[in-house]
Motif scaffolding. Sequence first.
Motif, PDB file in Angstrom:
ATOM      1  N   PRO A 104      42.956  41.161  28.589  1.00  0.00           N
ATOM      2  CA  PRO A 104      42.962  41.497  29.852  1.00  0.00           C
ATOM      3  C   PRO A 104      42.309  40.752  31.313  1.00  0.00           C
ATOM      4  N   ILE A 105      42.856  40.991  32.346  1.00  0.00           N
ATOM      5  CA  ILE A 105      42.462  40.223  33.484  1.00  0.00           C
ATOM      6  C   ILE A 105      42.300  41.430  34.536  1.00  0.00           C
ATOM      7  N   LEU A 157      44.885  44.686  34.153  1.00  0.00           N
ATOM      8  CA  LEU A 157      44.125  45.834  34.417  1.00  0.00           C
ATOM      9  C   LEU A 157      44.312  46.448  35.639  1.00  0.00           C
ATOM     10  N   GLY A 158      44.482  45.697  36.828  1.00  0.00           N
ATOM     11  CA  GLY A 158      44.345  46.448  38.007  1.00  0.00           C
ATOM     12  C   GLY A 158      44.153  45.664  39.107  1.00  0.00           C
ATOM     13  N   TYR A 200      31.417  43.496  32.669  1.00  0.00           N
ATOM     14  CA  TYR A 200      31.949  43.348  31.427  1.00  0.00           C
ATOM     15  C   TYR A 200      33.296  44.417  31.614  1.00  0.00           C
ATOM     16  N   GLN A 201      33.627  44.438  32.885  1.00  0.00           N
ATOM     17  CA  GLN A 201      35.128  45.653  32.904  1.00  0.00           C
ATOM     18  C   GLN A 201      36.254  44.497  32.633  1.00  0.00           C
ATOM     19  N   ALA A 202      36.273  43.326  32.610  1.00  0.00           N
ATOM     20  CA  ALA A 202      37.478  42.380  32.215  1.00  0.00           C
ATOM     21  C   ALA A 202      36.481  41.015  32.202  1.00  0.00           C
ATOM     22  N   PRO A 242      39.790  31.119  39.385  1.00  0.00           N
ATOM     23  CA  PRO A 242      39.540  31.775  38.310  1.00  0.00           C
ATOM     24  C   PRO A 242      38.170  32.347  38.372  1.00  0.00           C
ATOM     25  N   PHE A 243      37.795  33.389  37.675  1.00  0.00           N
ATOM     26  CA  PHE A 243      36.427  33.774  37.586  1.00  0.00           C
ATOM     27  C   PHE A 243      36.345  33.981  35.958  1.00  0.00           C
ATOM     28  N   ALA A 244      35.227  33.705  35.366  1.00  0.00           N
ATOM     29  CA  ALA A 244      34.981  33.847  33.760  1.00  0.00           C
ATOM     30  C   ALA A 244      33.173  34.005  33.785  1.00  0.00           C
TER      31      ALA A 244
END
Length: 496
Positions: free
Chosen positions: A75-76, A119-120, A165-167, A215-217
């Motif tokens: 998911p992203i 995801l949105g 931690y939603q994605a 990107p974010f991670a």
Amino acid sequence: MSLTRKTAAELGALIASGEVSAVEVTQAHLDRVAEVDPRVNAFLHVAAESALEQARSVDARRAAGEELGPLAGVPIAHKDVFTTKDMPTTAGSKILEGYRPPYDATVTARLREAGLVILGKTNLDEFAMGSSTENSAYGPTRNPWDLDRIPGGSSGGSSAAVASYQAPLSTGTDTGGSIRQPAAVTGIVGMKPTYGGSSRYGLIAFASSLDTPGPFARNVLDAALLHEAFSGHDVMDSTSIHEEVPPVVEAARRGDVAGLRVGVVKEFGGEGYQPGVINRFREAVDLLESLGAKVVEVSCPSFTYALPAYYLIAPSEASSNLARFDGMRYGLRVGDDGTRSAEEVMALTRAAGFGPEVKRRIMLGTYALSSGYYDAYYGSAQKVRTLIARDFEAAFHQVDVLVSPTTPTTAFPIGERADDPMAMYLADLCTIPANLAGNAAISVPCGLAEEDGLPVGLQIMAPVLGDDRCYRVGAAVEKAFEDRWGGPLLKEAPSL
């Protein structure tokens, strides 16, 4: 460990092995969104049915024996400034409320091709103009470390979604620090690739010579995997670089600094910097030295003029780019009752549709470009931009990477700087030079400030197309700090 706590690389491997399905992973994250996002406001649109359909497609392709990439089924969260033909794209503005584009941005299309599950769409400062996500027309996003504080901006929804931690992954855009600054204040990793290394096609423009998708991670390797998935040349973007994507994943896996020359930027520090930020930065520099890097101080004198130069160049480009939002072709239209002229409808639409910060920057940019002032303001700012690029060039003859704090302070309380634009702009003091020069730069967590217990970011800057150096150094710092801390900085979003 629950699925929402696993890294993107771990999730991709679990899905590939058949231990879990993409549908299970997606549902776990949708459940997390439902649980915490009413308090965080990271998402402007949650596409639950679409996400599950994407996940089912990944599972079916995998079952049919198709070889998929390392992030297939992961998911992203997608910043709501990239066009998506199956979801609204608002850029955080009332002027685009409910707008559904007829096409996907290149970044969006490449996420889909890589099998990532969108995801949105995430919240942001309106048209990506801001450092706190308070400028969104749809309410502020809150920092998962402290819900009374900002999550950074403009990509605050994207940083908060990952930090809570939603994605496991999200996309952002970095025009003056809008990936790195939110990453720093939410305790995650955020990367600004080399300008032109990631496509701007379908990205709603703020400042075209500066905007950079990235990107974010929650860790360096995940960021590198996402970077690789959506980067590369795009014929639809005239500023896209023809070179191959630097070996970012290989560099993230390598993660060592032995023999590297690291330059500490002399101009970033002193008055205006929070003591806890400086302390954590110095610890990070000492850590790099202990890992075998050669650390030297480097002077980049033109960096002190980066902030004023940026706030002439970016608004000037914005004043041109945002002229397309006129109430005639798409989005909001106000006052079209058959009695008013087109000019009156345009004026009413823009007055109602644009927020205060967007109006401020449009007026500033229009003034800087106006007859009699162009050379004095915009032209002079472009000369400063050249000097900054030359400072970077000279520095990279001496060292392999430059380091600095990512932002002068930790996350500030919501509302604290709302009425003080200059104080808000200072949040990007350290990040803007890399945007003006087009260089690669990353922010990685380097601890918590003692005053408030909030995250601090270390910025690592590399030459144009030296993105892999950012990941190599970032991964080394991350591993060394995790060994010291006994695990990642972000073990749990503290206020959730």
